[in-house]
Design a protein around this motif. Structure first.
Motif, PDB file in Angstrom:
ATOM      1  N   ASN A 118       0.856  -1.183   0.000  1.00  0.00           N
ATOM      2  CA  ASN A 118       0.000   0.000   0.000  1.00  0.00           C
ATOM      3  C   ASN A 118       0.890   1.230   0.000  1.00  0.00           C
ATOM      4  O   ASN A 118       1.653   1.445   0.934  1.00  0.00           O
ATOM      5  N   GLN A 165      -4.449  -1.696  -2.617  1.00  0.00           N
ATOM      6  CA  GLN A 165      -3.875  -2.404  -1.472  1.00  0.00           C
ATOM      7  C   GLN A 165      -3.988  -3.913  -1.679  1.00  0.00           C
ATOM      8  O   GLN A 165      -5.050  -4.433  -1.998  1.00  0.00           O
ATOM      9  N   THR A 166      -2.868  -4.608  -1.493  1.00  0.00           N
ATOM     10  CA  THR A 166      -2.846  -6.067  -1.507  1.00  0.00           C
ATOM     11  C   THR A 166      -2.362  -6.536  -0.145  1.00  0.00           C
ATOM     12  O   THR A 166      -1.296  -6.121   0.309  1.00  0.00           O
ATOM     13  N   ASP A 208      -6.217 -10.587   0.094  1.00  0.00           N
ATOM     14  CA  ASP A 208      -7.177  -9.910  -0.773  1.00  0.00           C
ATOM     15  C   ASP A 208      -6.566  -8.660  -1.378  1.00  0.00           C
ATOM     16  O   ASP A 208      -5.583  -8.111  -0.874  1.00  0.00           O
ATOM     17  N   TYR A 209      -7.149  -8.256  -2.484  1.00  0.00           N
ATOM     18  CA  TYR A 209      -6.735  -7.041  -3.193  1.00  0.00           C
ATOM     19  C   TYR A 209      -7.931  -6.105  -3.280  1.00  0.00           C
ATOM     20  O   TYR A 209      -9.074  -6.534  -3.455  1.00  0.00           O
ATOM     21  N   ASP A 260      -4.986   0.204 -10.935  1.00  0.00           N
ATOM     22  CA  ASP A 260      -4.459  -0.862 -11.784  1.00  0.00           C
ATOM     23  C   ASP A 260      -4.662  -0.656 -13.283  1.00  0.00           C
ATOM     24  O   ASP A 260      -4.223  -1.457 -14.101  1.00  0.00           O
ATOM     25  N   SER A 316     -11.690  -5.836  -6.784  1.00  0.00           N
ATOM     26  CA  SER A 316     -11.317  -6.654  -5.632  1.00  0.00           C
ATOM     27  C   SER A 316     -11.021  -8.080  -6.070  1.00  0.00           C
ATOM     28  O   SER A 316     -11.438  -8.521  -7.146  1.00  0.00           O
ATOM     29  N   ALA A 341      -3.885  -9.622  -8.368  1.00  0.00           N
ATOM     30  CA  ALA A 341      -3.649  -8.865  -7.138  1.00  0.00           C
ATOM     31  C   ALA A 341      -2.322  -8.141  -7.328  1.00  0.00           C
ATOM     32  O   ALA A 341      -1.284  -8.789  -7.551  1.00  0.00           O
TER      33      ALA A 341
END
Length: 206
Positions: free
Chosen positions: A53, A60-61, A74-75, A82, A103, A147
């Protein structure tokens, strides 16, 4: 050389440094192998969360480690994060006054393959799988098939806590994150996973 690295890492991780000297050092060195250190690292990583992040709209992953290098996570991101657009922006704006949101959920396993020095280890993303079903699931959310930061073809490094920041790879983002989360500005705090190929950083204290 690697045997010395392995033994020192094992002693530090298990909290043996600064205790009474081991009487039979020669025998201990023979008994301690690389697999012992790997297993200890996996135990230390178990239950830990590392996050990619960078603030703003960078997405955020999150990786949560489980047993023996396995992880789930999770992403969460947006088009600005992206660069992917799945055509939900107008629905998101009209229905929620918001943006298209991306997500995914995933699982995988990192394998520690080599000790480069006392604080740096090579990693391989041995397995990686998106577990959420790709596609829109309402007017604003779209489940993607990726992700950010996790690439099965990339090269990875694992830095353990206490690594001197000056010994990190010369990547500006990596160094900035390490300094930001450091307690003294000189050594890393928590584990860091560095995706060398894509310049991505996962840290425990983002």
């Amino acid at each position: 050389m690697r045997k010395g690295i392995v033994v020192l890492a094992l002693l530090i991780l298990s909290g043996c440094i600064n205790r009474k000297p081991i009487e039979n050092k020669k025998q201990t060195y023979k008994e301690v192998d690389f697999q012992s250190v790997i297993n200890l690292f996996y135990e230390k990583l178990k239950g830990q969360t590392l996050i990619r992040n960078y603030g703003g709209n960078t997405g955020q992953t999150k990786i949560i480690f489980e047993n023996k290098g396995t992880f789930r996570g999770d992403y969460f991101g947006k088009i600005a994060s992206d660069g992917q657009d799945y055509g939900l922006s107008w629905k998101a704006a009209s229905s929620y006054g918001g943006e298209e949101i991306h997500s995914s959920n995933f699982e995988g396993r990192f394998e520690i393959t080599e000790a480069l020095d006392d604080y740096t280890y090579k990693l391989k993303l041995k397995s990686f799988k998106i577990t959420s079903k790709e596609g829109a699931h309402d007017d604003i959310y779209y489940n993607v098939n990726f992700a950010l930061g996790l690439n099965p073809e990339a090269s990875y490094l694992l830095y353990r806590p206490g690594c001197h920041i000056k010994k990190l790879d010369k990547d500006q983002r990596l160094i900035e994150i390490a300094k930001k989360t450091s307690l003294d500005g000189e050594k890393t705090r928590g584990f860091i996973i560095y995706n060398k190929t894509d310049g991505e950083v996962f840290s425990q204290n983002p």
